[in-house]
Enzyme design. Structure first.
Site, PDB file in Angstrom:
ATOM      1  N   ASP A  28       0.831  -1.204   0.000  1.00 21.55           N
ATOM      2  CA  ASP A  28       0.000   0.000   0.000  1.00 21.55           C
ATOM      3  C   ASP A  28       0.870   1.261   0.000  1.00 21.55           C
ATOM      4  OD1 ASP A  28      -2.800   0.918   0.249  1.00 21.55           O
ATOM      5  OD2 ASP A  28      -2.108   1.799   2.135  1.00 21.55           O
ATOM      6  N   GLU A  44       2.148  -0.261  -4.733  1.00 22.64           N
ATOM      7  CA  GLU A  44       1.236   0.790  -5.189  1.00 22.64           C
ATOM      8  C   GLU A  44       2.057   2.083  -5.179  1.00 22.64           C
ATOM      9  OE1 GLU A  44      -3.041   2.871  -4.021  1.00 22.64           O
ATOM     10  OE2 GLU A  44      -1.556   2.447  -2.501  1.00 22.64           O
TER      11      GLU A  44
HETATM   12  C1  NOJ Z   1      -4.414   2.952  -0.978  1.00 22.27           C
HETATM   13  C2  NOJ Z   1      -5.539   1.980  -0.880  1.00 22.27           C
HETATM   14  O1  NOJ Z   1      -5.713   1.331  -2.114  1.00 22.27           O
HETATM   15  C3  NOJ Z   1      -6.742   2.765  -0.436  1.00 22.27           C
HETATM   16  O2  NOJ Z   1      -7.923   2.004  -0.521  1.00 22.27           O
HETATM   17  C4  NOJ Z   1      -6.501   3.259   0.954  1.00 22.27           C
HETATM   18  O3  NOJ Z   1      -7.573   4.072   1.367  1.00 22.27           O
HETATM   19  C5  NOJ Z   1      -5.214   4.077   1.036  1.00 22.27           C
HETATM   20  N1  NOJ Z   1      -4.136   3.471   0.328  1.00 22.27           N
HETATM   21  C6  NOJ Z   1      -4.782   4.253   2.467  1.00 22.27           C
HETATM   22  O4  NOJ Z   1      -4.285   3.054   2.973  1.00 22.27           O
END
Ligand code: NOJ
Length: 554
Positions: A233, A297
């Site tokens: 993440d 990500e």
């Molecule tokens: C990215 C995640 O995909 C999203 O759903 C989340 O709210 C944020 N990061 C915070 O963790």
């Protein structure tokens, strides 16, 4: 078919696959066993809360997912990413973790997770778990101790603290991605803590070696249980400048206007710090020892900035987000994909959406046109080096679900309904009728309009012309050509605007994203393996109907 444009054939003369000059991927990657397993995988994101409810409480869980794994195996999926299932107050639906080594009772138990993993393996599916290292929940025992015991706590330095500014206000101008300031005052200690997201998601302090050790241990915990890797993440956000300077305003912000939202700042000091890449070098040692994959990500606009995370010895891949904020634009989509591939070849997990974006088919115009665009785009993404990832429901060609304003659940949707993420998170429609086969409860956790029968897995499975069967056939064609698709991408430079055409090894992908028919000179010797729409291969010319992708073999 009307011929609207013609291109010169790609320069194939006399060059055998092994001699061909290519863009990345390495010409030594000729044989499929010379490349890592994830480069041949088709991934699938499971948003667990909305996938399948096995215990009838309205929330998706491991029991439901395990029962429905046959759907993924049948579709031809190789790799399943499961969104966070850890104990959590669910302020951000699991992206606020209160224990990194357990399962939230709403999703089941560790034993349920193990049963899920065993069944996945038995079906030939690998599994990624979602690691959230940037922040924990404010109810994590580390943060509770850090607040309650203050500077006496062994966990105080697990988080990012700062004294107030000289005027007593917030330490600097940093803003939260979810709205408001990135700092909240801890009244007990008089210090502020930082949070890139909600105040309930305090940022962990990655300058602290103890935090680094904790996470290496967390990775080993899940690898020991048998997972095949991690989705990471907000991977680009772990470190921040420890002196906490103000971020400058974004160059797009009109002169004199005060930064109010996250996008109004140029995130020089709080995102994408060079030191963050080093953290993943340590993770990579742990992952490589188990042949596990690390997919970040890394949500940065420019592929050049993402490249440093996925080249060399840090992450293996990053998701490619470059299309998500764009309206459908064939020329720009093709240009961006080509640029991303060439900037970091083999470093991308190709996606059309996720649990954070409006559904791809909706963004691509909806209806039959939106579905054809999506399928054509997948047929290009399936040929590029890297790993394509479907988001659950992409295989059904689903559009956004309909959620009434009074039923909004997403914290982003409360602040800004048009950006809210509920529409892409509505439950998967398994069957026609009440609950759409997702749950036996009166209502799912996210109330929404029932889906029509034609959107459901049950009906699409039984219908030859369904999107589900078209996707299954595309995945099968990709698989059947895998050992002839190798090395880097050789672009067909004369391909008309709005098309993507490239060769890898002895396979070519020729894709018309535009709404017009297109004809391309392709040279002799190609055989049509798969097409998502109407195609004519007539000697050295290939003609494609609008929104059509093909796989060719020589
Ligand atoms: C990215 C995640 O995909 C999203 O759903 C989340 O709210 C944020 N990061 C915070 O963790």
């Amino acid at each position: 078919m009307t011929e609207t444009s013609k291109a010169d054939p790609p320069a194939r003369g006399g060059m055998g696959p092994t001699e061909r000059s290519d863009v990345g991927g390495g010409s030594d990657a000729r044989a499929t066993d010379a490349r890592p397993w994830w480069q041949d995988a088709i991934g699938y994101e499971v948003y667990l809360r909305s996938f399948a409810d096995g215990d009838g409480d309205g929330v998706g869980d491991f029991l439901g997912l395990t029962e429905r794994l046959g759907h993924l195996a049948d579709l031809g999926i190789d790799l399943v990413w499961v969104t966070p299932f850890y104990p959590s107050p669910q302020a951000d639906f699991g992206y606020d973790v209160a224990d990194y080594r357990d399962v939230d009772p709403v999703y089941g138990t560790l034993a349920d997770f193990d049963r899920f993993l065993a069944k996945a393996k038995a079906l030939g599916l690998r599994v990624l778990v979602d690691i959230v290292p940037n922040h924990s929940s404010s109810l994590h025992p580390w943060f509770r101790s850090a607040v309650m015991e203050g500077h006496e706590s062994p966990y105080r330095d697990y988080y990012v603290w700062s004294d107030p500014a000289p005027d007593g206000g917030r330490p600097n101008n940093w803003l939260s991605m979810f709205g408001g300031p990135a700092w909240t005052l801890d009244e007990r200690s008089g210090q502020y803590y930082m949070h890139l997201f909600l105040p309930e998601q305090p940022d962990l302090n990655w300058a602290n070696d103890a935090v680094r050790d904790e996470f290496l241990d967390i990775l080993r915990f899940w690898l020991d249980r048998g997972v095949d890797g991690f989705r990471i993440d907000v991977a680009h956000s772990l470190m921040e400048d420890q002196t906490f300077p103000d971020d400058p305003p974004s160059p797009d912000l009109p002169d004199g206007q005060q930064p109010e939202t996250f996008g109004d700042l140029d995130h020089v000091y709080d995102l994408d710090r060079e030191e963050t890449v080093d953290i993943f070098r340590d993770w990579r040692v742990v992952a490589d020892a188990r042949d596990a994959v690390l997919i970040g990500e890394v949500y940065l606009d420019e592929p050049e900035r993402v490249a440093k995370y996925v080249e060399g010895d840090a992450l293996h891949e990053s998701f490619y987000f470059g299309l998500n904020a764009l309206d459908w634009d064939p020329a720009e989509f093709a240009r961006r994909i080509r640029h991303a591939n060439d900037t970091a070849p083999g470093g991308w997990s190709w996606v059309q959406g996720s649990h954070d974006e409006h559904r791809a088919v909706t963004r691509y115009g909806g209806g039959t046109v939106g579905r054809e665009r999506s399928l054509a785009l997948w047929s290009a993404m399936f040929g590029l080096p890297g790993t394509p990832f479907l988001y659950q429901g992409d295989e059904l060609g689903l559009e956004d679900g309909i959620v009434a304003p009074e039923d909004i659940q997403d914290p982003v949707g409360f602040v800004s309904p048009e950006d809210g993420r509920d529409p892409c998170r509505t439950p998967i429609p398994w069957a026609p009728g009440p609950g759409n086969g997702f749950t036996t409860a009166d209502e799912p956790w996210l109330r929404c309009e029932q889906r029509p029968a034609g959107d459901t897995v049950q009906v699409q499975r039984a219908s030859d012309g369904s999107f589900l069967n078209a996707m299954r056939s595309l995945i099968a064609a990709r698989r059947s050509t895998a050992d002839r698709r190798f090395g880097g991408v050789e672009w067909w430079d004369e391909a008309p605007e709005g098309t993507l055409a490239f060769t890898r090894g002895s396979i070519a992908h020729v894709v018309n994203l535009t709404d017009e028919p297109v004809a391309l000179a392709c040279g002799d010797g190609w055989e049509l393996v798969h097409a998502t729409g109407t195609v004519e291969l007539d000697g050295a010319v290939i003609s494609l109907a609008p929104r059509t992708g093909t796989i060719l073999a020589t």
